[in-house]
Write a protein that holds these residues in place. Sequence first.
Motif, PDB file in Angstrom:
ATOM      1  N   LEU A 136     -57.704   0.890  30.406  1.00 44.65           N
ATOM      2  CA  LEU A 136     -58.261  -0.344  30.948  1.00 44.65           C
ATOM      3  C   LEU A 136     -59.684  -0.179  31.467  1.00 44.65           C
ATOM      4  CD1 LEU A 136     -55.153  -1.777  32.859  1.00 44.65           C
ATOM      5  CD2 LEU A 136     -55.931  -2.286  30.524  1.00 44.65           C
ATOM      6  N   ASP A 137     -60.284   1.012  31.297  1.00 40.65           N
ATOM      7  CA  ASP A 137     -61.704   1.170  31.603  1.00 40.65           C
ATOM      8  C   ASP A 137     -62.490   0.153  30.774  1.00 40.65           C
ATOM      9  OD1 ASP A 137     -61.109   3.261  33.281  1.00 40.65           O
ATOM     10  OD2 ASP A 137     -61.773   4.826  31.882  1.00 40.65           O
ATOM     11  N   MET A 138     -63.510  -0.462  31.379  1.00 40.16           N
ATOM     12  CA  MET A 138     -64.264  -1.523  30.713  1.00 40.16           C
ATOM     13  C   MET A 138     -65.695  -1.089  30.396  1.00 40.16           C
ATOM     14  SD  MET A 138     -63.107  -4.748  33.140  1.00 40.16           S
ATOM     15  CE  MET A 138     -63.345  -3.840  34.683  1.00 40.16           C
ATOM     16  N   SER A 139     -66.277  -1.704  29.390  1.00 36.17           N
ATOM     17  CA  SER A 139     -67.684  -1.470  29.076  1.00 36.17           C
ATOM     18  C   SER A 139     -68.232  -2.658  28.299  1.00 36.17           C
ATOM     19  CB  SER A 139     -67.872  -0.185  28.263  1.00 36.17           C
ATOM     20  OG  SER A 139     -67.237  -0.286  27.002  1.00 36.17           O
ATOM     21  N   GLY A 140     -69.557  -2.844  28.387  1.00 34.65           N
ATOM     22  CA  GLY A 140     -70.190  -3.925  27.655  1.00 34.65           C
ATOM     23  C   GLY A 140     -71.662  -4.032  27.977  1.00 34.65           C
ATOM     24  N   LYS A 141     -72.363  -4.870  27.234  1.00 36.28           N
ATOM     25  CA  LYS A 141     -73.791  -5.090  27.407  1.00 36.28           C
ATOM     26  C   LYS A 141     -74.016  -6.448  28.035  1.00 36.28           C
ATOM     27  CE  LYS A 141     -78.192  -5.390  24.889  1.00 36.28           C
ATOM     28  NZ  LYS A 141     -78.845  -5.370  23.557  1.00 36.28           N
ATOM     29  N   LEU A 142     -74.925  -6.501  29.024  1.00 36.93           N
ATOM     30  CA  LEU A 142     -75.273  -7.739  29.703  1.00 36.93           C
ATOM     31  C   LEU A 142     -76.742  -8.060  29.477  1.00 36.93           C
ATOM     32  CD1 LEU A 142     -72.891  -6.293  31.386  1.00 36.93           C
ATOM     33  CD2 LEU A 142     -73.492  -7.902  33.204  1.00 36.93           C
ATOM     34  N   ASP A 143     -77.040  -9.343  29.472  1.00 43.17           N
ATOM     35  CA  ASP A 143     -78.423  -9.813  29.416  1.00 43.17           C
ATOM     36  C   ASP A 143     -78.818 -10.341  30.787  1.00 43.17           C
ATOM     37  OD1 ASP A 143     -78.810  -9.335  26.636  1.00 43.17           O
ATOM     38  OD2 ASP A 143     -77.639 -11.142  26.198  1.00 43.17           O
ATOM     39  N   ILE A 144     -80.094 -10.142  31.156  1.00 40.21           N
ATOM     40  CA  ILE A 144     -80.628 -10.635  32.419  1.00 40.21           C
ATOM     41  C   ILE A 144     -81.445 -11.879  32.141  1.00 40.21           C
ATOM     42  CG2 ILE A 144     -82.053 -10.114  34.422  1.00 40.21           C
ATOM     43  CD1 ILE A 144     -81.554  -7.155  33.896  1.00 40.21           C
ATOM     44  N   ALA A 145     -81.095 -12.965  32.804  1.00 44.81           N
ATOM     45  CA  ALA A 145     -81.830 -14.217  32.649  1.00 44.81           C
ATOM     46  C   ALA A 145     -81.711 -15.019  33.935  1.00 44.81           C
ATOM     47  CB  ALA A 145     -81.294 -15.024  31.471  1.00 44.81           C
ATOM     48  N   ALA A 146     -82.801 -15.659  34.343  1.00 45.44           N
ATOM     49  CA  ALA A 146     -82.825 -16.502  35.537  1.00 45.44           C
ATOM     50  C   ALA A 146     -82.306 -15.764  36.765  1.00 45.44           C
ATOM     51  CB  ALA A 146     -82.014 -17.776  35.300  1.00 45.44           C
ATOM     52  N   GLY A 147     -82.593 -14.470  36.852  1.00 43.62           N
ATOM     53  CA  GLY A 147     -82.206 -13.681  38.003  1.00 43.62           C
ATOM     54  C   GLY A 147     -80.757 -13.250  38.029  1.00 43.62           C
ATOM     55  N   GLY A 148     -79.981 -13.556  36.983  1.00 45.91           N
ATOM     56  CA  GLY A 148     -78.582 -13.169  36.915  1.00 45.91           C
ATOM     57  C   GLY A 148     -78.270 -12.385  35.661  1.00 45.91           C
ATOM     58  N   LEU A 149     -77.012 -11.923  35.547  1.00 48.91           N
ATOM     59  CA  LEU A 149     -76.583 -11.144  34.398  1.00 48.91           C
ATOM     60  C   LEU A 149     -75.329 -11.768  33.794  1.00 48.91           C
ATOM     61  CD1 LEU A 149     -77.204  -9.025  37.020  1.00 48.91           C
ATOM     62  CD2 LEU A 149     -77.267  -7.410  35.117  1.00 48.91           C
ATOM     63  N   SER A 150     -75.158 -11.635  32.492  1.00 45.39           N
ATOM     64  CA  SER A 150     -73.951 -12.102  31.816  1.00 45.39           C
ATOM     65  C   SER A 150     -73.811 -11.373  30.495  1.00 45.39           C
ATOM     66  CB  SER A 150     -73.995 -13.615  31.583  1.00 45.39           C
ATOM     67  OG  SER A 150     -75.088 -13.963  30.737  1.00 45.39           O
ATOM     68  N   GLY A 151     -72.557 -11.195  30.054  1.00 47.85           N
ATOM     69  CA  GLY A 151     -72.321 -10.521  28.793  1.00 47.85           C
ATOM     70  C   GLY A 151     -70.846 -10.417  28.470  1.00 47.85           C
ATOM     71  N   ASN A 152     -70.542  -9.692  27.426  1.00 47.15           N
ATOM     72  CA  ASN A 152     -69.166  -9.495  26.958  1.00 47.15           C
ATOM     73  C   ASN A 152     -68.716  -8.069  27.236  1.00 47.15           C
ATOM     74  OD1 ASN A 152     -69.020 -12.157  25.845  1.00 47.15           O
ATOM     75  ND2 ASN A 152     -70.169 -11.430  24.057  1.00 47.15           N
ATOM     76  N   ILE A 153     -67.439  -7.901  27.531  1.00 48.78           N
ATOM     77  CA  ILE A 153     -66.875  -6.584  27.794  1.00 48.78           C
ATOM     78  C   ILE A 153     -65.536  -6.445  27.084  1.00 48.78           C
ATOM     79  CG2 ILE A 153     -68.007  -6.152  29.996  1.00 48.78           C
ATOM     80  CD1 ILE A 153     -65.498  -7.217  31.383  1.00 48.78           C
ATOM     81  N   ALA A 154     -65.091  -5.202  26.967  1.00 46.26           N
ATOM     82  CA  ALA A 154     -63.790  -4.901  26.380  1.00 46.26           C
ATOM     83  C   ALA A 154     -63.234  -3.653  27.035  1.00 46.26           C
ATOM     84  CB  ALA A 154     -63.907  -4.702  24.868  1.00 46.26           C
ATOM     85  N   THR A 155     -61.926  -3.496  26.955  1.00 47.87           N
ATOM     86  CA  THR A 155     -61.303  -2.295  27.502  1.00 47.87           C
ATOM     87  C   THR A 155     -61.467  -1.126  26.531  1.00 47.87           C
ATOM     88  OG1 THR A 155     -59.177  -2.998  26.558  1.00 47.87           O
ATOM     89  CG2 THR A 155     -59.617  -3.559  28.866  1.00 47.87           C
ATOM     90  N   ALA A 156     -61.243   0.076  27.036  1.00 53.86           N
ATOM     91  CA  ALA A 156     -61.459   1.279  26.236  1.00 53.86           C
ATOM     92  C   ALA A 156     -60.582   1.312  25.001  1.00 53.86           C
ATOM     93  CB  ALA A 156     -61.208   2.520  27.097  1.00 53.86           C
ATOM     94  N   ASP A 157     -59.365   0.777  25.109  1.00 50.47           N
ATOM     95  CA  ASP A 157     -58.464   0.780  23.943  1.00 50.47           C
ATOM     96  C   ASP A 157     -58.618  -0.459  23.081  1.00 50.47           C
ATOM     97  OD1 ASP A 157     -57.312  -1.176  25.493  1.00 50.47           O
ATOM     98  OD2 ASP A 157     -55.354  -0.200  25.674  1.00 50.47           O
ATOM     99  N   GLN A 158     -59.597  -1.316  23.429  1.00 49.31           N
ATOM    100  CA  GLN A 158     -59.894  -2.538  22.685  1.00 49.31           C
ATOM    101  C   GLN A 158     -58.741  -3.542  22.675  1.00 49.31           C
ATOM    102  OE1 GLN A 158     -63.096  -3.110  21.319  1.00 49.31           O
ATOM    103  NE2 GLN A 158     -63.502  -1.262  22.521  1.00 49.31           N
ATOM    104  N   SER A 159     -57.784  -3.380  23.577  1.00 48.79           N
ATOM    105  CA  SER A 159     -56.661  -4.309  23.616  1.00 48.79           C
ATOM    106  C   SER A 159     -56.986  -5.594  24.360  1.00 48.79           C
ATOM    107  CB  SER A 159     -55.447  -3.640  24.270  1.00 48.79           C
ATOM    108  OG  SER A 159     -55.699  -3.358  25.645  1.00 48.79           O
ATOM    109  N   MET A 160     -58.044  -5.570  25.188  1.00 45.92           N
ATOM    110  CA  MET A 160     -58.428  -6.740  25.956  1.00 45.92           C
ATOM    111  C   MET A 160     -59.937  -6.932  25.869  1.00 45.92           C
ATOM    112  SD  MET A 160     -56.126  -6.080  29.402  1.00 45.92           S
ATOM    113  CE  MET A 160     -56.286  -7.778  29.989  1.00 45.92           C
ATOM    114  N   SER A 161     -60.384  -8.172  25.877  1.00 52.72           N
ATOM    115  CA  SER A 161     -61.812  -8.468  25.856  1.00 52.72           C
ATOM    116  C   SER A 161     -62.071  -9.715  26.681  1.00 52.72           C
ATOM    117  CB  SER A 161     -62.312  -8.671  24.419  1.00 52.72           C
ATOM    118  OG  SER A 161     -61.626  -9.759  23.804  1.00 52.72           O
ATOM    119  N   GLY A 162     -63.335  -9.864  27.093  1.00 53.98           N
ATOM    120  CA  GLY A 162     -63.674 -11.013  27.913  1.00 53.98           C
ATOM    121  C   GLY A 162     -65.127 -11.014  28.292  1.00 53.98           C
TER     122      GLY A 162
END
Length: 350
Positions: free
Chosen positions: A233-259
């Motif tokens: 369930l370790d998570m990782s992903g790339k975020l973009d910085i815009a308007a002073g905030g961050l947002s992006g997509n992530i997934a668990t290490a086993d790829q069973s969950m994403s969000g």
Amino acid sequence: MTSSVTVRFSVLLAASLALAGCGGGSGGPGGPGGSGVPGGTTNFTRFPLETGKTTTLKGNGREATVTKSGAVSAFGASAPLEAELARDATSGDISSTTLKTATTTKTWDHTNSELAYSQNGKLVIASAEDDSGSIGFADPEKNGFAYQTYGGWVDEKGGRLGAFSLGSETAKADVPTSSTATFKGTAGGIYVDTVGYDVMSADAALDVDFGDNTARFRTNNTRLEAGGTAANLDMSGKLDIAAGGLSGNIATADQSMSGTVDGRFYGSGAQEVGGTFDLKGNNATMVGGYGTVSSHDSHRVHGRDAHRRRGYELGRRHACRDRRQVQASPGRSRRRSAGQRDTKPPPPCN
């Protein structure tokens, strides 16, 4: 999966919430205590909170509906919310916590909660004595937070769950536009599957490139309070910085969950980053928050010894400009009385 903590209403709140434990103060969890909050309210600027006051922390969060079988709907857009923390004037401990979202208002205080630390020692889980719910929170000294708090909550009776990030947000104009920084901290939230609820905790980190307006988010050492180690369930992903905030997509290490994951900079100079996340997959949902501190600021907060060493080295360099070598006097005592400056001479010059 069922938690060792009964989680009918669970919140994870990373904040300065040492609710008068055994022996009082922050010495350990116990029954929340104290009623010495004489009144008065104030808005949050940074931890520690003002004693004898109720402090309002504002931020944003995400919510969804959940059925008794554990089925979770899609999460709504981030929306404003707040928490009210009352700090006892006598003990200095937090005597009550109220969470206010668009759909839910819930208070935990010294009359209804028992406390226990999470297994990683960073989150405290307060369970209502009538088993109607729980709240968890992190010791700011252990997490290094000065400007923020985070969490995740579930109200099984009301059929709602969500996550939030609260604090003193950095003005957009004060977010750096160049350089890079690494932020490290913790994450915590709720894991839900068809069997039940569990509390998750992890270490968290972001590698931020202000010039490129991107960040890499990751967690490790994930644990479930009832389920144990959960590296999958370790998570990782790339975020973009815009308007002073961050947002992006992530997934668990086993790829069973994403969000998705979001974030905001906190502090006058973007010293901290915190936000929320939610992931779904494999008949399960994981929702919560995270808080991190820049490595530079962490060194300032936690590295007093290193700071002294740097000052000591500077003094040594100045001494060496005038003397080829400086030797410590034999037999000089290194013991100091309270308030006495360290008179130990500099070490030999190179």
